[in-house]
Scaffold this motif. Sequence first.
Motif, PDB file in Angstrom:
ATOM      1  N   HIS A 147      -8.623 -10.532 -11.737  1.00 43.41           N
ATOM      2  CA  HIS A 147      -9.452  -9.713 -10.870  1.00 43.41           C
ATOM      3  C   HIS A 147     -10.929 -10.076 -11.067  1.00 43.41           C
ATOM      4  O   HIS A 147     -11.337 -10.537 -12.129  1.00 43.41           O
ATOM      5  CB  HIS A 147      -9.242  -8.223 -11.135  1.00 43.41           C
ATOM      6  CG  HIS A 147      -9.689  -7.769 -12.496  1.00 43.41           C
ATOM      7  ND1 HIS A 147      -9.007  -8.086 -13.651  1.00 43.41           N
ATOM      8  CD2 HIS A 147     -10.767  -7.045 -12.887  1.00 43.41           C
ATOM      9  CE1 HIS A 147      -9.624  -7.563 -14.691  1.00 43.41           C
ATOM     10  NE2 HIS A 147     -10.698  -6.936 -14.267  1.00 43.41           N
ATOM     11  N   GLU A 151       0.833  -1.205   0.000  1.00 36.51           N
ATOM     12  CA  GLU A 151       0.000   0.000   0.000  1.00 36.51           C
ATOM     13  C   GLU A 151       0.865   1.251   0.000  1.00 36.51           C
ATOM     14  O   GLU A 151       1.924   1.286   0.625  1.00 36.51           O
ATOM     15  CB  GLU A 151      -0.923   0.033   1.226  1.00 36.51           C
ATOM     16  CG  GLU A 151      -2.021  -0.997   1.209  1.00 36.51           C
ATOM     17  CD  GLU A 151      -3.041  -0.741   2.326  1.00 36.51           C
ATOM     18  OE1 GLU A 151      -2.975   0.343   2.956  1.00 36.51           O
ATOM     19  OE2 GLU A 151      -3.900  -1.612   2.546  1.00 36.51           O
ATOM     20  N   ILE A 184      -1.989  -1.134  -3.863  1.00 37.15           N
ATOM     21  CA  ILE A 184      -3.173  -0.373  -3.483  1.00 37.15           C
ATOM     22  C   ILE A 184      -2.745   1.065  -3.175  1.00 37.15           C
ATOM     23  O   ILE A 184      -1.839   1.279  -2.362  1.00 37.15           O
ATOM     24  CB  ILE A 184      -3.857  -0.963  -2.236  1.00 37.15           C
ATOM     25  CG1 ILE A 184      -4.101  -2.461  -2.407  1.00 37.15           C
ATOM     26  CG2 ILE A 184      -5.160  -0.218  -1.944  1.00 37.15           C
ATOM     27  CD1 ILE A 184      -5.004  -2.837  -3.530  1.00 37.15           C
ATOM     28  N   LEU A 212       0.699  -6.054  -7.904  1.00 39.41           N
ATOM     29  CA  LEU A 212      -0.472  -5.375  -7.344  1.00 39.41           C
ATOM     30  C   LEU A 212      -0.038  -4.349  -6.315  1.00 39.41           C
ATOM     31  O   LEU A 212       0.800  -4.642  -5.460  1.00 39.41           O
ATOM     32  CB  LEU A 212      -1.401  -6.397  -6.670  1.00 39.41           C
ATOM     33  CG  LEU A 212      -2.526  -5.846  -5.793  1.00 39.41           C
ATOM     34  CD1 LEU A 212      -3.548  -5.104  -6.647  1.00 39.41           C
ATOM     35  CD2 LEU A 212      -3.203  -6.976  -5.009  1.00 39.41           C
ATOM     36  N   ASP A 239      -9.916   4.877  -2.950  1.00 32.82           N
ATOM     37  CA  ASP A 239      -9.009   3.744  -3.160  1.00 32.82           C
ATOM     38  C   ASP A 239      -8.796   3.529  -4.658  1.00 32.82           C
ATOM     39  O   ASP A 239      -9.724   3.678  -5.467  1.00 32.82           O
ATOM     40  CB  ASP A 239      -9.589   2.458  -2.565  1.00 32.82           C
ATOM     41  CG  ASP A 239      -9.555   2.433  -1.049  1.00 32.82           C
ATOM     42  OD1 ASP A 239      -8.874   3.300  -0.471  1.00 32.82           O
ATOM     43  OD2 ASP A 239     -10.217   1.557  -0.462  1.00 32.82           O
ATOM     44  N   HIS A 253      -6.637   0.614  -7.087  1.00 34.65           N
ATOM     45  CA  HIS A 253      -5.668  -0.465  -7.181  1.00 34.65           C
ATOM     46  C   HIS A 253      -5.116  -0.564  -8.594  1.00 34.65           C
ATOM     47  O   HIS A 253      -5.791  -0.360  -9.589  1.00 34.65           O
ATOM     48  CB  HIS A 253      -6.179  -1.811  -6.645  1.00 34.65           C
ATOM     49  CG  HIS A 253      -7.444  -2.338  -7.227  1.00 34.65           C
ATOM     50  ND1 HIS A 253      -8.586  -2.532  -6.484  1.00 34.65           N
ATOM     51  CD2 HIS A 253      -7.735  -2.768  -8.474  1.00 34.65           C
ATOM     52  CE1 HIS A 253      -9.515  -3.055  -7.233  1.00 34.65           C
ATOM     53  NE2 HIS A 253      -9.039  -3.203  -8.451  1.00 34.65           N
TER      54      HIS A 253
END
Length: 399
Positions: free
Chosen positions: A349, A129, A156, A154, A338, A340
């Motif tokens: 996904h 993150e 976030i 990935l 948010d 991603h």
Amino acid sequence: MTALESDPRDDPRCRIERLDQAADGVRVTWADGHLSLFPISWLRHGCYFPAHVNSGTADGAQRRPLPAETIHLERLALGPDGELEITWRPDGATTRHEAAWLRSNCPSRIERSRRRRPTKTWPRGMAPEFSYGEVVSGDRALLAFYRALLDYGLVILRTVPPEEGHVAKVAQLIGPIHETSYGRVVDVKTTSALAIEANTPKRLEPHTDESYRYSPPGISLFHCLAQAPGGGGESLLVDGYGVAEALRDGAPEAFETLCREPLSFTDTGGGAHYLARARVISLDLAGNVVGIRYSDRALLPLDLPPERIEPVYQALAAWAERLYDPRFLFSYRMAPGDLHVFDNHRVLHGRTAFTVGSGVRHLQQCAVDRDEFHSNFRMLAKRLGAPDWAEELPGGALA
């Protein structure tokens, strides 16, 4: 001195101890004991690349590889700066190959493996993150973001202003926006007139986007502007590399099947007709997983000889069973702000079903080509003196 400014002659990995001419090329013994074999044709071709290699009288020569029987060494020596000097016949060209460049391009198995960026597994139930303000604060923070995206596939981002068009601003930190089948920036919205399943409240199983294209979109970005007020709608993100390795370990025949047999994926909506045949799992020459392509909704009935059809369906069943292994699944309910970012050639996904209630669920989506992202990473890392700028990155799901 920085890592890039240090003298390579001080590094035993980049200091030549001994040269030997052999029938199959030039053998170089390095100060750290490593032995490299450079084939004659490779050395002759290497005198044109990279630009810092001094090609001497070969400047005006043709650049295409020459027939092996026409290439001969007249003289082999170490130059004053520890570089490899070769005089060729019959043209008399002299080439100089820097020791550090030779070592960094050594074709041995161990050095070729060293040049590949290692893949990292996902922390269980977690994803890297960053805050939006952190990523835009400067080059070093941006490089950390790039590395997390490369390593895990990935990231976030939190606290991205929940405003239309902001997903494009984040995308441009990674590279130019890619035109997908639905445009540059796509609204995934329950009130949208665009008839795609993402705009409905039903569950979406994990998939990679646009598997029906020869080259699917690379880096995908989803930005939450408004979440379903009635509940549900958790994002499902699956590490396809992890699933592939679990399949290799637990069902090796299924793994080999999905690496070998090309499947047909199609899309005929919106006045277009796309069709691509490709493998679910792509490997590099060393057998490393470098790309994933899978969408149950786009998969056509198998176009294979009858005796190969049942094994492929069995392999797909083994694959699908592992998609929900908690080791590889990250699930969370996006909140407004948010965003991603994930590698669509690695991460599948999806989304759980949700209840719309009296409001609207609204995400914006766009994509960036992987080669543009990889280029920007290399340029930034090199500018900051980071040694990983030269690592080989996975090529993706292209075959």
